[in-house]
Design an enzyme around this catalytic site. Structure first.
Site, short mmCIF file in Angstrom:
data_model
loop_
_atom_site.label_atom_id
_atom_site.label_comp_id
_atom_site.label_asym_id
_atom_site.label_seq_id
_atom_site.Cartn_x
_atom_site.Cartn_y
_atom_site.Cartn_z
N HIS A 181 49.52 14.20 9.84
CA HIS A 181 49.73 12.75 9.77
C HIS A 181 48.41 11.98 9.79
CE1 HIS A 181 53.80 13.80 11.01
NE2 HIS A 181 53.29 14.41 12.05
N ASN A 209 31.70 11.75 8.36
CA ASN A 209 30.74 12.62 7.69
C ASN A 209 29.60 11.89 7.00
OD1 ASN A 209 32.84 11.69 5.95
ND2 ASN A 209 32.20 13.15 4.40
N TYR A 210 29.62 10.57 6.93
CA TYR A 210 28.62 9.82 6.17
C TYR A 210 27.86 8.90 7.11
CZ TYR A 210 26.74 6.87 2.41
OH TYR A 210 25.93 6.18 1.56
N ALA A 268 43.07 13.76 23.10
CA ALA A 268 43.38 12.56 22.30
C ALA A 268 42.39 11.45 22.60
CB ALA A 268 44.80 12.09 22.61
#
Length: 176
Positions: free
Chosen positions: A82, A105-106, A142
């Site tokens: 999800h 990731n950037y 979480a």
């Protein structure tokens, strides 16, 4: 592009497949976009999943609704069911990626890799700030932001405090 569909594959309505190999027994639910990807046997994709170029899925991988997997490899029996973004990552076997998890990731100039080893459980609403590695068998709680490598096994969480203010009043619109 070339699309290779193996035996016993189901492709739902309104899917876009471009340069894709679908292994035997795959089920692609409606409204999925898959491009330049190799999907192993018995995978379940979608609905509304997006697999941009460079995605490779092992056997029995579940990619759920509103999940994007870009330039990543997920080994056998992995799940991202999800609302997740898995970009530029290598994900091991039997990994569960919780709802709302993203790989960051950037950095504004370059893209970096996230590595998630085998048997890892990632809780909901987790941010993995690449470059980062989550060790075999680890659990990420979480709401955790991971910016340092996580050793194998054990649990990683961020210390957080919940504050309650009983005297707080929500701003209200002025009625004219």
């Amino acid at each position: 592009g070339a699309v290779e569909i193996s035996d016993n594959v189901e492709v739902g309505a309104n899917c876009v497949l471009r340069n894709v190999t679908l292994g035997p027994g795959c089920k692609v639910m409606p409204f999925c976009h898959i491009e330049d990807a190799v999907i192993g046997a018995n995978c379940r994709i979608g609905p509304y999943a997006r697999l941009p170029p460079g995605t490779r899925l092992g056997v029995d991988v579940h990619i759920g609704n509103f999940v994007v997997v870009k330039g990543s490899e997920l080994a056998d029996h992995g799940k991202a069911n999800h609302l997740a973004y898995v970009g530029d990552s290598v994900v091991g076997r039997n990994v569960n990626i919780g709802a709302g998890t993203i790989t960051c990731n950037y950095d504004g100039a370059d893209k970096h890799r996230t590595v998630i080893e085998d048997e890892v459980h990632i809780g909901s609403d987790v941010q993995l700030v690449a470059p980062v590695r989550v060790g075999r068998g680890a659990t990420v709680g979480a709401g955790t932001t991971v910016w340092k490598d996580v050793p194998p096994g054990g649990l990683v969480v961020n210390a957080k405090t919940q504050v309650h203010r009983s005297d707080w009043l929500r701003p209200a619109k002025k009625r004219s």
